[in-house]
Design a protein around this motif. Structure first.
Motif, mmCIF file in Angstrom:
data_model
loop_
_atom_site.group_PDB
_atom_site.id
_atom_site.type_symbol
_atom_site.label_atom_id
_atom_site.label_comp_id
_atom_site.label_asym_id
_atom_site.label_seq_id
_atom_site.Cartn_x
_atom_site.Cartn_y
_atom_site.Cartn_z
ATOM 1 N N ARG A 108 0.854 -1.185 0.000
ATOM 2 C CA ARG A 108 0.000 0.000 0.000
ATOM 3 C C ARG A 108 0.896 1.243 0.000
ATOM 4 N N GLN A 109 0.389 2.354 -0.491
ATOM 5 C CA GLN A 109 1.079 3.619 -0.289
ATOM 6 C C GLN A 109 0.926 4.025 1.176
ATOM 7 N N THR A 110 1.868 4.811 1.691
ATOM 8 C CA THR A 110 1.833 5.195 3.105
ATOM 9 C C THR A 110 2.022 6.698 3.290
ATOM 10 N N LEU A 111 1.569 7.155 4.437
ATOM 11 C CA LEU A 111 1.666 8.569 4.799
ATOM 12 C C LEU A 111 1.923 8.624 6.301
ATOM 13 N N CYS A 112 2.956 9.354 6.716
ATOM 14 C CA CYS A 112 3.344 9.395 8.129
ATOM 15 C C CYS A 112 2.939 10.720 8.754
ATOM 16 N N THR A 113 2.132 10.689 9.823
ATOM 17 C CA THR A 113 1.692 11.932 10.473
ATOM 18 C C THR A 113 2.799 12.566 11.315
ATOM 19 N N VAL A 114 3.854 11.798 11.643
ATOM 20 C CA VAL A 114 5.008 12.417 12.314
ATOM 21 C C VAL A 114 5.690 13.385 11.356
ATOM 22 N N GLU A 115 5.991 12.885 10.151
ATOM 23 C CA GLU A 115 6.668 13.722 9.166
ATOM 24 C C GLU A 115 5.789 14.888 8.728
ATOM 25 N N LEU A 116 4.488 14.624 8.552
ATOM 26 C CA LEU A 116 3.565 15.709 8.170
ATOM 27 C C LEU A 116 3.515 16.789 9.241
ATOM 28 N N SER A 117 3.469 16.361 10.502
ATOM 29 C CA SER A 117 3.392 17.324 11.609
ATOM 30 C C SER A 117 4.635 18.201 11.660
ATOM 31 N N LYS A 118 5.798 17.622 11.391
ATOM 32 C CA LYS A 118 7.038 18.402 11.395
ATOM 33 C C LYS A 118 7.018 19.444 10.274
ATOM 34 N N ASP A 119 6.379 19.114 9.149
ATOM 35 C CA ASP A 119 6.287 20.058 8.037
ATOM 36 C C ASP A 119 5.236 21.140 8.284
ATOM 37 N N LEU A 120 4.082 20.727 8.822
ATOM 38 C CA LEU A 120 2.930 21.634 8.918
ATOM 39 C C LEU A 120 2.801 22.307 10.277
ATOM 40 N N ILE A 121 3.378 21.701 11.323
ATOM 41 C CA ILE A 121 3.324 22.296 12.679
ATOM 42 C C ILE A 121 4.748 22.286 13.234
ATOM 43 N N PRO A 122 5.623 23.118 12.696
ATOM 44 C CA PRO A 122 7.034 23.091 13.118
ATOM 45 C C PRO A 122 7.234 23.598 14.545
ATOM 46 N N ASP A 123 8.413 23.270 15.097
ATOM 47 C CA ASP A 123 8.861 23.783 16.403
ATOM 48 C C ASP A 123 8.051 23.274 17.589
ATOM 49 N N GLN A 124 7.376 22.132 17.435
ATOM 50 C CA GLN A 124 6.739 21.512 18.592
ATOM 51 C C GLN A 124 7.815 20.882 19.474
ATOM 52 N N SER A 126 7.729 18.148 21.100
ATOM 53 C CA SER A 126 7.774 16.698 20.906
ATOM 54 C C SER A 126 6.781 16.315 19.821
ATOM 55 N N TYR A 127 7.142 15.300 19.040
ATOM 56 C CA TYR A 127 6.241 14.800 18.006
ATOM 57 C C TYR A 127 5.766 13.385 18.323
ATOM 58 N N SER A 128 5.953 12.932 19.560
ATOM 59 C CA SER A 128 5.316 11.683 19.969
ATOM 60 C C SER A 128 3.813 11.933 19.986
ATOM 61 N N LEU A 129 3.026 10.901 19.696
ATOM 62 C CA LEU A 129 1.587 11.105 19.519
ATOM 63 C C LEU A 129 0.942 11.717 20.753
ATOM 64 N N GLY A 130 1.232 11.155 21.933
ATOM 65 C CA GLY A 130 0.595 11.647 23.155
ATOM 66 C C GLY A 130 0.893 13.103 23.433
ATOM 67 N N LYS A 131 2.169 13.463 23.398
ATOM 68 C CA LYS A 131 2.555 14.845 23.711
ATOM 69 C C LYS A 131 2.091 15.814 22.632
#
Length: 458
Positions: A108-124, A126-131
């Motif tokens: 299947r094709q895949t999409l990672c919300t960790v990588e997306l979050s770093k692109d679209l919501i920078p400077d967080q 932590s990018y662990s799901l809970g935090k």
């Protein structure tokens, strides 16, 4: 069409893990149109740390379907869908491994919300799901269970869609259905030597120089993530690593403090992003002209003395909102509502504020409650020990605060009682008291409310 999913596994050796639980939400870009949630009998042992993390044990899975019994349903619900997951490389690898055992080539094709979050919501911080979802105000329940984490990922993905105003970032981030990366034999050998314990790990290049320092509650799993990730930093680490050493701490607080100090001391080349301070906002207190103690969230300022610090504004606001409810504080005197002279706050109208906003409550009564909050969340001028788990069952870790300053940390045996500061100081390893260490301690105390603390006397 997207298949947003989360998988819980048994843990264990790379590519030998089994699935214990899976949750899949089929999402058409607007709404969830189908879902599949199930425990799965992995037909293999579950690692103890996984049982502790997820709460899923072998007894729960005795009557659960085996993977081959749900495989057809998984194929159907993900057909013509892009797999979306938080760290999709892991979930996709696990799925492909399970299907490979059945002789089926699952792609299947895949999409990672960790990588997306770093692109679209920078400077967080932590990018662990809970935090990450907490910092974004996204509610999450059943953390570390497949359904809870999958639902949180659905809500996160919707937010990321809204953030992608150009409508090309998500599209360009989709990865083709290729075979996931196989670990180089050198990296597999390194991972196999590592334990599944809490502590600090050091990644070395040839010659022994440290190129990265990290902390984790599961060192083996975290290093394995470095070795399988495809971002630029991870690829460089994979290229240069020759060894990984570690120090077990037992306590996550000890690991956080050691990691912070070691990064400052060693300055590893791939820890550059950690030079940025861990916190952005702080809580300050002052008295108004009537004598009431006011609280205010503001951008952290090194020239001022905060009560406590926060990784971002959202977590600071959430903290104050809980404090208002717990201590019956005034919305205006905490800065959560604009202070208008002679006009009561909203909570006064619903009888949960005693009227400090309109000078109806005695100053002393209000200030006592505020001071309780300040004392609980600040260790200024205190001599105290923060006790946490140690490296063995018989051991405890201790973080030592002297006159409001972080002095250091150490370990002691349960059978050995610490009676006074002089004895304590002989077993404590001195560490630097800086803003990052203070933030780590205060944040940890806020999030671990049952942590034992002992006030000391000279």
């Amino acid at each position: 069409m997207y298949a947003i999913l989360d998988i819980e596994t048994t843990g264990g050796k790379f590519n030998e893990e089994g699935i214990t639980e899976i949750a899949i939400y089929k999402y058409d870009g607007h709404t969830v149109v189908d879902q599949f949630i199930s425990l799965i009998n992995p037909e293999r042992d579950i690692q103890p740390f996984v049982v502790k993390l997820t709460g899923i044990n072998s007894n729960m899975l005795k009557n659960a379907p085996k993977f081959y019994e749900v495989a057809k349903r998984i194929i159907e619900i993900t057909q013509d869908c892009i797999i979306v997951a938080h760290n999709s490389e892991f979930d996709y690898r696990i799925l492909r491994t399970e299907f490979k055992r059945l002789g089926y080539d699952y792609k299947r094709q895949t999409l990672c919300t960790v990588e997306l979050s770093k692109d679209l919501i920078p400077d967080q911080p932590s990018y662990s799901l809970g935090k990450l979802v907490r910092s974004l105000g996204i509610p999450v329940t059943d953390r570390h269970r497949a359904n809870g984490d999958a639902l949180a990922t659905v809500k996160l993905f919707k937010l990321l869609q809204a953030k992608d105003t150009s409508k090309h970032i998500i599209q360009s981030s989709v990865k083709d259905a290729v075979n996931p990366k196989k670990l180089d034999s050198k990296l597999i050998d390194i991972v196999e030597t590592l334990p599944t314990v809490t502590g600090v790990y050091y990644i070395h290049k040839e010659g022994g120089d440290i190129i990265y320092i990290g902390k984790s509650r599961n060192i083996k799993r975290r290093v394995n993530q470095h070795f399988t990730a495809t971002n630029t930093k991870s690829k460089k680490i994979q290229l240069h690593v020759t060894a990984v050493t570690f120090e077990e701490t037992g306590s996550e607080l000890i690991a956080l403090l050691k990691e912070s100090e070691e990064i400052k001391r060693v300055k590893p080349i791939y820890n550059r992003s950690r030079k940025r301070t861990h916190f952005t906002h702080a809580l300050y207190a002052f008295k108004d002209k009537h004598g009431y103690i006011n609280l205010k969230i503001d951008i952290a300022d090194g020239r001022k003395h905060p009560i406590t610090t926060f990784s971002n504004k959202q977590s600071a606001v959430h903290f104050l909102e809980r404090a208002v409810d717990t201590y019956k504080l005034c919305l205006q005197l905490t800065g959560l509502e604009t202070n208008i002279p002679d006009k009561p706050c909203f909570n006064h109208n619903i009888k949960t504020c005693n009227g400090s906003c309109v000078n109806e409550e005695p100053v002393q009564d209000y200030n006592i409650r505020v001071q309780e909050l300040l004392d609980k969340n600040s260790y200024a001028h205190k001599n105290m020990l923060i006790l946490d788990r140690g490296r063995t069952i018989e051991e405890r870790s201790a973080v030592y605060i002297k006159d409001g300053q972080f002095e250091g940390l150490g370990f002691f045996n349960l059978n050995y009682q610490i009676h006074n500061i002089k004895v304590l100081e002989s077993i404590i390893t001195k560490m630097e008291n800086n803003r990052d260490a203070q933030h780590i301690i205060q944040s940890y105390l806020r999030s671990h409310k049952n942590l034992k603390t002992i006030e000391l006397t000279q």
